[in-house]
Design an enzyme around this catalytic site. Structure first.
Site, short mmCIF file in Angstrom:
data_model
loop_
_atom_site.label_atom_id
_atom_site.label_comp_id
_atom_site.label_asym_id
_atom_site.label_seq_id
_atom_site.Cartn_x
_atom_site.Cartn_y
_atom_site.Cartn_z
N SER A 1 31.22 142.05 -50.89
CA SER A 1 30.66 140.63 -50.35
C SER A 1 31.43 140.26 -48.95
CB SER A 1 30.35 139.68 -51.48
OG SER A 1 31.96 139.70 -52.03
N ASN B 1 36.76 135.13 -61.13
CA ASN B 1 35.59 134.09 -61.50
C ASN B 1 35.77 132.70 -61.33
OD1 ASN B 1 34.58 136.95 -62.03
ND2 ASN B 1 34.68 136.30 -64.39
N THR C 1 -3.53 107.18 -41.93
CA THR C 1 -3.71 107.85 -43.15
C THR C 1 -4.73 108.80 -43.15
OG1 THR C 1 -5.41 106.42 -44.28
CG2 THR C 1 -3.32 105.54 -44.54
N HIS C 2 -4.63 109.91 -43.57
CA HIS C 2 -5.37 111.20 -43.81
C HIS C 2 -5.50 111.62 -42.12
CE1 HIS C 2 -6.95 110.23 -47.69
NE2 HIS C 2 -6.71 108.80 -47.05
N SER D 1 6.01 128.42 -20.74
CA SER D 1 5.13 129.52 -21.06
C SER D 1 5.52 130.77 -19.85
CB SER D 1 3.69 129.17 -21.19
OG SER D 1 2.83 130.41 -20.85
N LYS E 1 2.53 124.84 -18.67
CA LYS E 1 2.77 124.66 -20.23
C LYS E 1 4.29 124.06 -20.42
CE LYS E 1 0.99 124.99 -23.70
NZ LYS E 1 0.40 126.39 -24.33
N ASN F 1 6.10 123.19 -23.91
CA ASN F 1 6.08 123.39 -25.43
C ASN F 1 7.20 122.62 -26.31
OD1 ASN F 1 3.51 124.81 -24.89
ND2 ASN F 1 4.79 126.80 -24.74
N GLU G 1 9.10 122.90 -33.42
CA GLU G 1 8.19 123.71 -34.21
C GLU G 1 9.32 124.59 -34.93
OE1 GLU G 1 4.20 124.20 -31.12
OE2 GLU G 1 6.10 125.61 -31.16
N TYR H 1 30.18 134.58 -66.56
CA TYR H 1 29.91 135.23 -64.99
C TYR H 1 29.01 136.60 -65.01
CZ TYR H 1 30.58 137.30 -60.20
OH TYR H 1 30.51 137.91 -59.09
N GLN I 1 27.11 136.59 -57.04
CA GLN I 1 27.45 136.74 -55.72
C GLN I 1 26.35 136.51 -54.95
OE1 GLN I 1 30.14 140.11 -54.94
NE2 GLN I 1 28.42 140.82 -53.87
N LYS J 1 25.95 133.10 -52.44
CA LYS J 1 26.76 132.91 -50.99
C LYS J 1 25.76 132.92 -49.91
CE LYS J 1 30.76 134.18 -53.24
NZ LYS J 1 29.72 134.25 -54.10
#
Ligand code: ARG
Length: 462
Positions: free
Chosen positions: A22, A109, A154-155, A276, A282, A284, A289, A316, A321, A324
């Site tokens: 690890s 451990n 709403t909606h 773009s 453009k 963006n 996003e 354990y 492991q 992590k």
């Protein structure tokens, strides 16, 4: 070097060795690991479990190892099994037999449980600092937009007018809850597991409270088996982080929509936008996003942790492991997202004129027409029905309610008179909602005052 060679007569398969190592990811725990070992050594020396001179030598050597890793003088060996093995191997290389006494009364451990708890406490502090910065940014923007009227939805359909300050304060409340959740999560992580050993504690006369105090923990874990098999604090941590991401993601979704030509509510600064490769016009909202996208990744870590733990018998198991990378990736992701989000929000320009224009369309004052009728004595159900017919008529005429003539109003219901016009202005609609938590100027100013008091309380200098 292996910490467990004695019982084996064959070499570990090379592939198996690489598979269970690890070090490539737990190397980032080196400071926590070394600080934990320093405290353990101090306790062993103080209790007379190992010679005081050996304890002193261990502590000095560990400090040297930390300084050398910090400076880059000591690269972490990627062939070590894990960070615990690397540090101990290096310690023995530096001071010989004294170093071979460090692991007395300890297991990897309880050691790794300690490291993870220390790491998570530090990450919570760092993330909470970013949350505080974000709360400050939201408060500043709210103060600037107490009179910026916008449609509430709403909606995704225009519903009733609110103000941008009111809207931003909704997000303030969400991140305030995130701050509280992090504090609660930190309390859970703040228990010191060393002394649990492999699972059944230890035969040495250790002083767990002393180690707790050196390392600044609130308490010690209550049960040795639980101490080494518990990863609830990891799940709670990534769960808190998932909520933070969810809140940012919802806001980002709004920023993406609001920055479209169709909405035109916000202009994200050039510093937080991209272009773009083909379309020269453009601009963006990539940052928004990406934050929305990375939310899924943090949820993935949460699901991964829950699934990893669900079938584990006590105590354990090596499956653990896998905690992590999930925890590390979630923490890294949230920190970068919070920083970018705060910068993007702080530098965005809200286009008040477009918001106001939008709030004025879509019959967002229809509820206020119905409320006007109720105040004249109608039941709310009748008022709703009458106003529904009024809206239908107005849609056919292609006019907002406020531009119908009084005769047209009266044709729908005799109850209407000239005073209805005042109630239908967009400002009046906002101002009339002057209840605690509402969008009216007074209510929003009170909420801002409470937000300021809260920030003071948690130590933010305004
Ligand atoms: N690398 C291990 C982990 O992260 C450390 C604990 C190892 N313990 C053991 N019994 N193999 O969980």
């Amino acid at each position: 070097m292996k910490l467990w060679g004695g019982r084996f007569s064959q070499q570990t398969d090379e592939m198996a060795d690489a598979f269970h190592s690890s070090i490539t990811f737990d190397c980032r725990l080196y400071r926590h690991d070394i600080n934990g070992s320093i405290a353990h050594a101090q306790m062993l020396g103080r209790q007379g479990i190992i010679p005081a001179s050996d304890a002193g030598a261990i502590v000095e050597a560990l400090k040297g190892i930390m300084a050398d890793i910090d400076s880059g003088a000591l690269p972490i060996d990627p062939r070590a099994e894990d960070i615990h093995t690397f540090v101990e191997t290096e310690l023995v290389a530096r001071i010989g037999d004294a170093g071979r006494r460090l692991h007395t009364g300890r297991s990897r451990n309880d050691q790794v449980a300690l490291d993870m708890r220390m790491y998570i406490k530090d990450e919570i502090d760092a993330i909470d600092a970013l949350i505080k910065g974000l709360l400050e940014t939201l408060l500043a923007a709210s103060r600037a937009h107490v009179d910026t009227i916008m449609p509430g939805f709403t909606h995704m359909q225009k519903a009733q007018p609110v103000t941008l300050a009111h809207y931003l304060l909704a997000y303030f409340q969400m991140f305030k809850r995130d701050h509280r959740r992090l504090a609660y999560c930190r309390e859970g992580a703040d228990e010191m597991p060393l002394g649990a050993g492999a699972l059944a504690a230890t035969t040495y006369p250790i002083d767990r409270a002393y180690v707790r105090d050196i390392l600044g923990f609130r308490d010690i874990t209550a049960n040795s088996i639980d101490a080494v098999s518990d990863r609830d604090f990891c799940v709670e941590f990534v769960s808190c982080l998932s909520m933070i991401m969810m809140h940012m993601s919802r806001f980002c979704e709004e920023l993406v929509i609001w920055s479209t030509d169709a909405f035109g509510f916000v202009e994200i600064s050039d510093a937080f936008s991209t272009g773009s490769s083909i379309m020269p016009q453009k601009k963006n909202p990539d940052m928004a996003e990406l934050i929305r996208g990375k939310t899924g990744r943090v949820y993935g870590s949460l699901m991964g942790l829950l699934a990893m733990l669900k079938g584990l018998p006590l105590a354990y198991n090596k499956d653990m492991q896998e905690d992590k990378e999930a925890v590390f990736d979630a923490a890294d992701t949230v920190k970068s997202c919070l920083s970018v989000f705060c910068g993007m929000l702080g530098s965005a320009t809200f286009i008040a004129a477009n918001m106001r224009k939008s709030a004025q369309g879509g019959y967002t004052n229809a509820t206020d027409a119905a409320d006007w009728l109720v105040k004249k004595g109608a039941t709310f159900r009748d008022a709703h029905e009458i106003t529904g017919r009024l809206v239908l008529y107005a849609i056919k005429r292609g006019l907002p309610l406020g531009e119908l003539s009084i005769d047209e109003f009266k044709n729908i219901s005799e109850m209407f008179d000239e005073t209805v016009y005042a109630a239908l202005s967009i400002e009046a609609c906002v101002e009339a909602r002057n209840v605690p938590g509402g969008p009216a100027r007074g209510a929003v100013l009170r909420e801002i005052g409470e937000a300021e008091a809260f920030l003071c309380e948690i130590g933010v200098q305004l």
